[in-house]
Design a protein around this motif. Structure first.
Motif, PDB file in Angstrom:
ATOM      1  N   LEU A  93     -49.725   6.868  19.916  1.00 55.40           N
ATOM      2  CA  LEU A  93     -50.639   7.930  19.539  1.00 55.40           C
ATOM      3  C   LEU A  93     -49.865   9.206  19.248  1.00 55.40           C
ATOM      4  O   LEU A  93     -48.857   9.486  19.889  1.00 55.40           O
ATOM      5  CB  LEU A  93     -51.642   8.179  20.664  1.00 55.40           C
ATOM      6  CG  LEU A  93     -52.584   7.015  20.988  1.00 55.40           C
ATOM      7  CD1 LEU A  93     -53.433   7.353  22.209  1.00 55.40           C
ATOM      8  CD2 LEU A  93     -53.463   6.698  19.802  1.00 55.40           C
ATOM      9  N   ASN A  94     -50.332   9.947  18.274  1.00 55.56           N
ATOM     10  CA  ASN A  94     -49.805  11.278  17.971  1.00 55.56           C
ATOM     11  C   ASN A  94     -48.298  11.259  17.696  1.00 55.56           C
ATOM     12  O   ASN A  94     -47.519  11.938  18.371  1.00 55.56           O
ATOM     13  CB  ASN A  94     -50.149  12.241  19.109  1.00 55.56           C
ATOM     14  CG  ASN A  94     -50.039  13.683  18.691  1.00 55.56           C
ATOM     15  OD1 ASN A  94     -49.740  13.989  17.543  1.00 55.56           O
ATOM     16  ND2 ASN A  94     -50.270  14.578  19.626  1.00 55.56           N
ATOM     17  N   GLU A 108     -46.846  12.675  15.373  1.00 57.71           N
ATOM     18  CA  GLU A 108     -46.412  14.011  14.970  1.00 57.71           C
ATOM     19  C   GLU A 108     -45.840  14.757  16.171  1.00 57.71           C
ATOM     20  O   GLU A 108     -44.892  15.519  16.054  1.00 57.71           O
ATOM     21  CB  GLU A 108     -47.571  14.808  14.355  1.00 57.71           C
ATOM     22  CG  GLU A 108     -48.057  14.278  13.027  1.00 57.71           C
ATOM     23  CD  GLU A 108     -49.013  13.094  13.160  1.00 57.71           C
ATOM     24  OE1 GLU A 108     -49.456  12.768  14.295  1.00 57.71           O
ATOM     25  OE2 GLU A 108     -49.290  12.467  12.126  1.00 57.71           O
ATOM     26  N   ARG A 109     -46.421  14.509  17.324  1.00 53.70           N
ATOM     27  CA  ARG A 109     -45.927  15.132  18.569  1.00 53.70           C
ATOM     28  C   ARG A 109     -44.506  14.639  18.860  1.00 53.70           C
ATOM     29  O   ARG A 109     -43.646  15.410  19.275  1.00 53.70           O
ATOM     30  CB  ARG A 109     -46.865  14.791  19.728  1.00 53.70           C
ATOM     31  CG  ARG A 109     -46.389  15.277  21.065  1.00 53.70           C
ATOM     32  CD  ARG A 109     -46.802  16.712  21.300  1.00 53.70           C
ATOM     33  NE  ARG A 109     -46.487  17.070  22.676  1.00 53.70           N
ATOM     34  CZ  ARG A 109     -45.736  18.112  23.005  1.00 53.70           C
ATOM     35  NH1 ARG A 109     -45.285  18.911  22.082  1.00 53.70           N
ATOM     36  NH2 ARG A 109     -45.468  18.368  24.250  1.00 53.70           N
ATOM     37  N   ARG A 147     -50.617   4.730  13.318  1.00 47.72           N
ATOM     38  CA  ARG A 147     -49.887   4.956  14.565  1.00 47.72           C
ATOM     39  C   ARG A 147     -48.420   4.534  14.521  1.00 47.72           C
ATOM     40  O   ARG A 147     -47.772   4.503  15.553  1.00 47.72           O
ATOM     41  CB  ARG A 147     -50.581   4.207  15.694  1.00 47.72           C
ATOM     42  CG  ARG A 147     -51.969   4.723  15.947  1.00 47.72           C
ATOM     43  CD  ARG A 147     -52.607   4.038  17.097  1.00 47.72           C
ATOM     44  NE  ARG A 147     -53.901   4.635  17.363  1.00 47.72           N
ATOM     45  CZ  ARG A 147     -54.792   4.148  18.179  1.00 47.72           C
ATOM     46  NH1 ARG A 147     -54.528   3.036  18.819  1.00 47.72           N
ATOM     47  NH2 ARG A 147     -55.932   4.753  18.353  1.00 47.72           N
TER      48      ARG A 147
END
Length: 78
Positions: free
Chosen positions: A10-11, A13-14, A35
């Motif tokens: 998940l995420n 970009e983080r 994902r």
């Protein structure tokens, strides 16, 4: 020499933000699906990248590395 990784979670970009903050050089980012991303990092950043992924729960696997790096890894295992 660079290693190509596929990283899922998940995420993502983080993950890229955290990697940049840690000073990890990332090249050739390609989104495979919602994902999963594929990216290249220098071999000397491999340990830091794997630690970052493990710490935050992203699944990652090396999908390719240079021939020279493969030979070096093989010789070390012997």
């Amino acid at each position: 020499m660079e290693v190509t990784f596929e990283t899922a979670g998940l995420n993502t970009e983080r993950l890229l933000t955290l990697a940049a903050e840690a000073g990890i050089v990332i090249k050739g980012i390609e989104r495979l699906d919602e994902r999963t991303i594929r990216l290249r990092i220098p071999v000397y950043e491999k340990a830091a990248y794997l630690e970052l992924c493990e710490r935050y729960g992203w699944e990652t696997r090396a999908v390719s590395q240079s021939l020279l790096l493969s030979v070096i890894s093989w010789v070390r295992r012997r």
